[in-house]
Design a protein around this motif. Structure first.
Motif, PDB file in Angstrom:
ATOM      1  N   GLN A   6       0.820  -1.309  -0.026  1.00  0.00           N
ATOM      2  CA  GLN A   6       0.147  -0.030  -0.003  1.00  0.00           C
ATOM      3  C   GLN A   6       0.945   1.109  -0.159  1.00  0.00           C
ATOM      4  O   GLN A   6       0.698   2.120  -0.671  1.00  0.00           O
ATOM      5  N   ARG A   7       1.921   1.299   0.760  1.00  0.00           N
ATOM      6  CA  ARG A   7       2.870   2.306   0.987  1.00  0.00           C
ATOM      7  C   ARG A   7       3.426   2.578  -0.489  1.00  0.00           C
ATOM      8  O   ARG A   7       3.604   3.626  -0.815  1.00  0.00           O
ATOM      9  N   GLU A   8       3.990   1.588  -0.938  1.00  0.00           N
ATOM     10  CA  GLU A   8       4.578   1.613  -2.342  1.00  0.00           C
ATOM     11  C   GLU A   8       3.754   2.185  -3.166  1.00  0.00           C
ATOM     12  O   GLU A   8       4.199   3.000  -4.222  1.00  0.00           O
ATOM     13  N   LYS A   9       2.406   1.773  -3.489  1.00  0.00           N
ATOM     14  CA  LYS A   9       1.540   2.401  -4.429  1.00  0.00           C
ATOM     15  C   LYS A   9       1.385   3.694  -4.156  1.00  0.00           C
ATOM     16  O   LYS A   9       1.340   4.541  -5.033  1.00  0.00           O
ATOM     17  N   ILE A  10       1.164   4.355  -2.747  1.00  0.00           N
ATOM     18  CA  ILE A  10       1.022   5.640  -2.457  1.00  0.00           C
ATOM     19  C   ILE A  10       2.223   6.594  -2.916  1.00  0.00           C
ATOM     20  O   ILE A  10       1.904   7.535  -3.564  1.00  0.00           O
ATOM     21  N   ILE A  11       3.119   6.081  -2.655  1.00  0.00           N
ATOM     22  CA  ILE A  11       4.483   6.707  -3.067  1.00  0.00           C
ATOM     23  C   ILE A  11       4.647   6.906  -4.494  1.00  0.00           C
ATOM     24  O   ILE A  11       5.009   7.830  -5.038  1.00  0.00           O
ATOM     25  N   GLU A  12       4.351   5.817  -5.372  1.00  0.00           N
ATOM     26  CA  GLU A  12       4.414   5.803  -6.871  1.00  0.00           C
ATOM     27  C   GLU A  12       3.731   6.851  -7.222  1.00  0.00           C
ATOM     28  O   GLU A  12       3.947   7.781  -8.179  1.00  0.00           O
ATOM     29  N   ASP A  13       2.244   6.913  -6.732  1.00  0.00           N
ATOM     30  CA  ASP A  13       1.340   7.977  -7.067  1.00  0.00           C
ATOM     31  C   ASP A  13       1.665   9.434  -6.791  1.00  0.00           C
ATOM     32  O   ASP A  13       1.514  10.376  -7.411  1.00  0.00           O
ATOM     33  N   LEU A  14       2.148   9.339  -5.604  1.00  0.00           N
ATOM     34  CA  LEU A  14       2.965  10.737  -5.059  1.00  0.00           C
ATOM     35  C   LEU A  14       3.968  11.268  -5.989  1.00  0.00           C
ATOM     36  O   LEU A  14       4.109  12.469  -6.275  1.00  0.00           O
ATOM     37  N   CYS A  18       3.771  14.612  -7.956  1.00  0.00           N
ATOM     38  CA  CYS A  18       4.717  15.922  -7.698  1.00  0.00           C
ATOM     39  C   CYS A  18       5.480  16.318  -9.134  1.00  0.00           C
ATOM     40  O   CYS A  18       5.533  17.698  -9.499  1.00  0.00           O
ATOM     41  N   LYS A  19       5.644  15.328  -9.759  1.00  0.00           N
ATOM     42  CA  LYS A  19       6.094  15.532 -11.194  1.00  0.00           C
ATOM     43  C   LYS A  19       4.927  16.548 -12.099  1.00  0.00           C
ATOM     44  O   LYS A  19       5.472  17.291 -13.002  1.00  0.00           O
ATOM     45  N   ASP A  20       3.904  15.972 -11.915  1.00  0.00           N
ATOM     46  CA  ASP A  20       2.858  16.907 -12.602  1.00  0.00           C
ATOM     47  C   ASP A  20       2.370  18.318 -11.864  1.00  0.00           C
ATOM     48  O   ASP A  20       1.618  18.910 -12.507  1.00  0.00           O
ATOM     49  N   HIS A  21       3.029  18.475 -10.657  1.00  0.00           N
ATOM     50  CA  HIS A  21       2.768  19.771  -9.793  1.00  0.00           C
ATOM     51  C   HIS A  21       1.452  19.687  -9.609  1.00  0.00           C
ATOM     52  O   HIS A  21       0.837  20.939  -9.688  1.00  0.00           O
ATOM     53  N   ASP A  22       0.791  18.682  -9.270  1.00  0.00           N
ATOM     54  CA  ASP A  22      -0.642  18.599  -8.749  1.00  0.00           C
ATOM     55  C   ASP A  22      -0.822  18.927  -7.369  1.00  0.00           C
ATOM     56  O   ASP A  22      -0.596  17.487  -6.421  1.00  0.00           O
TER      57      ASP A  22
END
Length: 120
Positions: A6-14, A18-22
Motif C-alpha cells: 500500500q505504501r509503495e503504491k501511494i509513493i508511486e502515485d505521489l 509531484c512531477k505533474d505539479h498537482d
C-alpha cells in the motif's frame, strides 16, 4: 495488499503527482500515507505462536517454520538465497516482519503436525 505494498503504491502515485505539479493530489496522497502509518501503529501484532515447528497461513496455506532462535522462514519453492517473501530479502526474520509482510487474513497461523513425535 499488505501495508508495504500500500505504501509503495501511494509513493508511486505521489511521485507522479509531484512531477505533474498537482498540489491537491499530492496533499491527498500525503494524507493517505499519514493515515496508513497511523493505522499500522495502532494495530497490535497477531500473537506469535510459542512452539517451534511448522505452521501454515490461514488464507493460502503458505508453509512457515519457527526455529530454535525464534526466527521465521518461508518454506516455498521460491525460497532461496536469491528470492524470499520477506521485505529486505532476508531468509530468516523475526515475528514483527512476518506480521508486516503477510496480509491480515493469513492469521492466525495453524500448527502443522509433522508426524515426527515432537508435535503437541
Amino acid at each position: 495488499m499488505n501495508i508495504f505494498q500500500q505504501r509503495e503504491k501511494i509513493i508511486e502515485d505521489l511521485i507522479t503527482a509531484c512531477k505533474d505539479h498537482d498540489e491537491e493530489k499530492t496533499n491527498h496522497l500525503l494524507n493517505q500515507l499519514t493515515e496508513l502509518d497511523k493505522t499500522a501503529e495502532q494495530k497490535p501484532l497477531p500473537e506469535e505462536p510459542k512452539e517451534l515447528g511448522f505452521y501454515v497461513t490461514a488464507n493460502d496455506g503458505l508453509l512457515l517454520l519457527k526455529d530454535v532462535d525464534d526466527d521465521w522462514s518461508a518454506r516455498t519453492c521460491y525460497n532461496s538465497a536469491n528470492h524470499t517473501i520477506w521485505n529486505g530479502d532476508s531468509q530468516y526474520v523475526k515475528w514483527p516482519t512476518v506480521c508486516e509482510t503477510l496480509p491480515p487474513e493469513a492469521f492466525p497461523l495453524k500448527r502443522v503436525n509433522t508426524g515426527d513425535g515432537n508435535d503437541d
